[in-house]
Design an enzyme around this catalytic site. Structure first.
Site, PDB file in Angstrom:
ATOM      1  N   LYS A  88       0.836  -1.202   0.000  1.00  9.46           N
ATOM      2  CA  LYS A  88       0.000   0.000   0.000  1.00  9.46           C
ATOM      3  C   LYS A  88       0.874   1.257   0.000  1.00  9.46           C
ATOM      4  O   LYS A  88       0.566   2.243  -0.687  1.00  9.46           O
ATOM      5  CB  LYS A  88      -0.934   0.013   1.211  1.00  9.46           C
ATOM      6  N   SER A  90      -1.333   1.387   6.436  1.00  8.10           N
ATOM      7  CA  SER A  90      -1.454   0.380   7.469  1.00  8.10           C
ATOM      8  C   SER A  90      -2.320  -0.765   6.979  1.00  8.10           C
ATOM      9  O   SER A  90      -3.134  -0.595   6.069  1.00  8.10           O
ATOM     10  CB  SER A  90      -2.072   1.006   8.729  1.00  8.10           C
ATOM     11  N   ASP A  91      -2.147  -1.923   7.586  1.00  6.26           N
ATOM     12  CA  ASP A  91      -3.012  -3.064   7.321  1.00  6.26           C
ATOM     13  C   ASP A  91      -3.123  -3.867   8.606  1.00  6.26           C
ATOM     14  O   ASP A  91      -2.225  -3.817   9.456  1.00  6.26           O
ATOM     15  CB  ASP A  91      -2.471  -3.941   6.188  1.00  6.26           C
ATOM     16  N   THR A  92      -4.207  -4.595   8.738  1.00  2.00           N
ATOM     17  CA  THR A  92      -4.472  -5.371   9.944  1.00  2.00           C
ATOM     18  C   THR A  92      -5.042  -6.724   9.564  1.00  2.00           C
ATOM     19  O   THR A  92      -5.870  -6.811   8.656  1.00  2.00           O
ATOM     20  CB  THR A  92      -5.485  -4.630  10.850  1.00  2.00           C
TER      21      THR A  92
END
Length: 185
Positions: free
Chosen positions: A50, A67-69
């Site tokens: 990203k 960000s990623d989760t």
């Protein structure tokens, strides 16, 4: 001022709560191309992908935050965003009465510096009540959420204990990011 490269309402809420001035726009990145089954590798690859997409699309005139989760079940299985209500039911039933790890990876990049973080928060849940779960599924609030989980919403009353920051579970450990935003903007 920074650019939150995410459409996440939870991440925007976190930045607002911490008094961080930002604009919000997403860059196109396809997470489906990631093949690893290891949660921390997946989330790092997604957040870095990203960031790379955001740099190509937006440049670095203002600092970028990507960000990623993901959620990992007790056995390490990645619990991604549910595709439909049946998938959400399956994923949430895996979490019911179990322990999950919510893993967030963030990348912050300005012209002056780069910061990366991988953080995890572990939740120990009691068993979800069936009627309550069905109401949550009907609400559609699980859509777009890693593992269909909302620790600040539906799941909150089922938390027996927690190890880590709620911000990590909401998609961005702002506490580790704050010093970098102050020097890197």
């Amino acid at each position: 001022m920074i650019c939150l490269c995410s459409s996440s309402e939870s991440r925007a809420l976190l930045l607002n709560n911490f008094g961080i001035d930002f604009i919000q726009k997403s860059a196109e990145y396809d997470e489906e191309q990631i093949t690893t089954a290891i949660a921390k590798d997946f989330v790092y690859t997604a957040s870095k992908g990203k960031l790379d997409a955001a740099i190509r699309e937006f440049g670095l005139e203002i600092p970028l935050l990507c960000s990623d989760t993901v959620i990992a079940a007790a056995d390490g299985t990645i619990l991604r965003k549910a595709k439909n209500v049946e998938d959400a039911r399956r994923i949430l039933n895996i979490q019911s009465g179990s322990t999950i790890s919510i893993i967030s990876s963030a990348h912050y990049k300005s012209k002056r510096l780069a910061f990366s973080d991988i953080s995890a928060t572990h939740y120990h849940f009691s068993k979800f009540e069936e009627d309550d779960l069905e109401r949550y599924l009907e609400s559609g609030l699980w859509k777009g959420k890693a593992g269909g989980c909302m620790v600040e919403g539906f799941c909150k009353k089922y938390i027996k204990s927690v190890d880590g920051y709620e911000s990590t579970a909401m998609g961005l450990q702002v506490e580790s990011l704050l010093p970098w935003i102050k020097v890197g903007s």
